[in-house]
Scaffold this motif. Structure first.
Motif, PDB file in Angstrom:
ATOM      1  N   THR A 186      -3.682  -1.339  -1.957  1.00 42.17           N
ATOM      2  CA  THR A 186      -4.757  -0.479  -1.447  1.00 42.17           C
ATOM      3  C   THR A 186      -4.488   1.018  -1.642  1.00 42.17           C
TER       4      THR A 186
ATOM      5  N   SER B  82       0.825  -1.203   0.000  1.00 39.62           N
ATOM      6  CA  SER B  82       0.000   0.000   0.000  1.00 39.62           C
ATOM      7  C   SER B  82       0.858   1.251   0.000  1.00 39.62           C
TER       8      SER B  82
ATOM      9  N   ILE C  29     -11.954  -4.253  -0.800  1.00 40.74           N
ATOM     10  CA  ILE C  29     -10.730  -3.454  -0.762  1.00 40.74           C
ATOM     11  C   ILE C  29     -11.040  -2.033  -1.224  1.00 40.74           C
TER      12      ILE C  29
END
Length: 647
Positions: free
Chosen positions: A297, A184, A450
């Motif tokens: 993400t 991420s 997500i």
């Protein structure tokens, strides 16, 4: 002239509402006599003066609403003049700094991430005197208005009544598992410059335009740092590290020079990003670890000032990171979401079907094509992503459904979220999510959700309420996992039923993935999950990190990536080895963090990955809001929790 007359009649009514101390007839006569509209410059000057007068009230809320109403009147006849008018008012009256006035109100260009045209779009559609205006004035205009009460609306009519069999999560002994990678917040700093100023006065350091305007700052040559190698990179063919050329005088004209692999006050150079991805692959190879897929993400673009965040840089950042992930991870499927930085201008996204979504279609088209070309989505899924803000639904080879959402649809900095704000689903994302969950529930299929922004971090209240209701309805039987990014910290969120944060009322939890970027003051990190093959529940997570400060004096060598912790072991919770790390487990962790400062300190150590900037939880008010963050999922609940702490 008829349209302009209508504009000024509308303004007269606005002015009377915003400034009740004035006589309406006198105000109208003065306006009509004064506003001799000859050309665009006259319009801009006149409306700017009207904004000034509307702002003169001591009632900050009324003043803000008045400005919005004046702006709406102008936007209905000359939306093209809204940016210049508000920027002039902002600068002339020193409402904000020149840079902030430009960021907020300058018209859209390809050269900088200014949002004046998006502001004008919003004004055309919003109701300044209703919930829209109150919400905007609270969240986008320095809390000029109190936070308005969240509308009591729901989308429960879109799902069937919950059956008894869906009250429990499917069970398994956890004996068969597979592994999933979670990365991420890369935030690539394309213009990261070795030797540039680290101790800068601007918001983003380590760039050619980073400067230090602080007084009496001398060059700190006593640091003992020696990692100043220009041009270090990874070979494209075998990803081997190639150290560049050492700078002869890195302290020239800077107080603290930027080291090769990055610094805590800067976003990530591509060198650090590729180091993290190379470590993932090397680790998997050495441990004979087979990742089935990866989730990303969000957040590809850096945090630099909007002046330097142009369209070309945004496109390159998105393309480069996707390319780097594909080159390192090979055939491993990656299921991505976009972050608030992954758009242009920053944070903006318009609803489809209302006339402005074409401004953002380029991004959906480009990324959907990348997703398809890289084999992450098939043609049908990519086509859906093109017309749903890059969101999609995909079923993996393991029969897990993954639903990707674009969190800019509920981001509090997105202008398009402030019109018709009482509509719980103006973007259509919640209906898409509900439809997918209803379909999965029929077939006893488990689902992961997500998205980028955790609701309590930067969401508007109503969307977070709807999100919470959806999660509650489809937990624990259908929703097996929720995954966020955005905060850059290693965190989690809990959702409870009712107002009681008890073990009997805990519904579900969300994992917040830590960032690769060290900005701000964190060590870079990544993790993977051990997943039950039958239920798709998380059995464990394993976190890895690098001590970035150790690369400052290692003569330009690669960072060392280290095992940090196992989620099952680190908090010393008594928990069955066959049970997943579900919401009940994390409730027990949250209770430890709430009641014991040593566990609160441990949480902070892990959140920032043991960086030199971890706060001392035993001092002052440090860490006092941690429990509120971890134990809430909805904005209103978080605000209620922290209110006593802020007194």
């Amino acid at each position: 002239m008829a349209l302009l007359a209508l504009l000024f009649w509308a303004y007269a009514l606005v002015f009377v509402k915003a400034s009740p101390v004035n006589n309406g007839d006198e105000s109208l006569a003065r306006i009509l006599n004064t506003f001799q509209i000859m050309d665009d410059k006259d319009v801009i000057n006149a409306i700017s003066q009207a904004l000034k007068e509307a702002s003169a009230s001591n009632d900050t809320c009324g003043a803000c609403v008045g400005r919005l109403a004046i702006g709406k009147s102008l936007s209905l006849v000359r939306p093209d003049l809204v940016p210049a008018t508000f920027e002039k008012w902002c600068n002339d009256n020193k409402y904000a700094s020149k840079a902030t006035c430009a960021t907020n109100y300058h018209r859209n260009t390809l050269d900088a991430s200014t949002t004046g045209s998006n502001f004008a779009d919003m004004l055309q559609l919003m109701d300044p005197y209703g919930y829209d205006g109150q919400l905007y004035c609270h969240y986008k205009d320095n809390a000029a208005c109190p936070k308005p009460k969240t509308p009591n609306v729901t989308m429960s009519h879109l799902w069937p009544e919950k059956q008894a069999k869906h009250m429990l999560a499917p069970s398994s002994n956890g004996s068969e598992t597979f592994n999933v990678l979670h990365v991420s917040d890369f935030h690539i700093e394309l213009d990261y410059t070795v030797g540039a100023e680290v101790n800068c006065s601007t918001s983003m350091c380590c760039t050619p335009h980073s400067i230090n305007t602080k007084s009496n700052v001398s060059m700190n040559t006593s640091l003992g740092w020696n990692s100043f190698y220009e041009g270090s990179h990874y070979d494209d063919s075998n990803f081997s590290f190639v150290r560049g050329t050492k700078l002869s005088n890195p302290f020239h004209n800077v107080s603290i020079p930027a080291p090769s692999f990055g610094h805590y006050e800067c976003d990530a150079p591509e060198l650090l990003i590729n180091s993290s991805l190379n470590n993932v692959i090397e680790f998997a190879k050495n441990k004979s670890l087979d990742f089935k897929f990866a989730i990303f993400t969000g957040d590809l673009v850096d945090h630099d000032e909007y002046t330097y965040t142009d369209y070309e840089m945004t496109v390159k950042s998105e393309q480069y990171i996707m390319r780097d992930m594909k080159s390192r991870l090979g055939d491993l499927p990656v299921f991505p979401v976009l972050g608030n930085h992954d758009t242009f201008p920053y944070g903006e996204l318009a609803q489809e079907g209302y006339g402005f979504s074409n401004k953002f279609q380029w991004n959906a088209d480009m990324l959907a094509e990348i997703y398809q070309d890289y084999g992450w989505l098939d043609g049908k899924q990519a086509q859906y992503a093109r017309h749903h803000y890059t969101g999609f639904s995909v079923t993996t080879k393991e029969d897990l459904k993954i639903i990707s959402l674009n969190s800019n649809a509920f981001y509090k900095k997105n202008h398009y979220c402030y019109w018709n704000a009482t509509d719980p689903d103006s973007f259509g994302q919640w209906k898409f999510l509900i439809d997918e969950l209803v379909e999965s529930e029929k077939h006893d299929q488990r689902v992961w959700i997500i998205t980028h922004i955790p609701p309590i971090s930067d969401s508007l209240p109503l969307p977070s309420k709807i999100f919470g209701e959806i999660v509650e309805r489809f937990s624990p039987s259908t929703i097996a996992g929720i995954f966020f990014g955005h905060t850059h910290l290693d965190q989690f969120n809990l959702l409870y039923a009712k107002d009681s944060k008890s073990i009997d009322n805990v519904i579900n939890m969300a994992w917040i993935g830590q960032a690769v970027t060290p900005w701000v003051e964190n060590n870079p990190s990544w993790r993977y999950y051990e997943v039950d093959s039958k239920t798709f529940s998380i059995m464990n997570s394993y976190n890895y990190y690098s001590k970035l400060n150790e690369t400052f004096a290692n003569d330009g060598k690669e960072p060392e990536w280290l095992f940090e912790y196992s989620a099952r072991d680190v908090y010393n919770v008594s928990w069955p080895s066959t049970a997943p790390l579900n919401a009940t487990y994390w409730h027990l962790v949250a209770e430890k963090i709430k009641s014991d400062v040593s566990y609160r300190q441990l949480y902070e150590n892990l959140a920032k990955r043991w960086s030199p900037y971890v706060p001392d939880c035993s001092k002052g008010k440090n860490c006092q809001t941690d429990y509120c963050f971890l134990s809430t999922f909805i904005v209103d609940d978080y605000d209620k929790c922290v209110a006593p702490l802020n007194k």
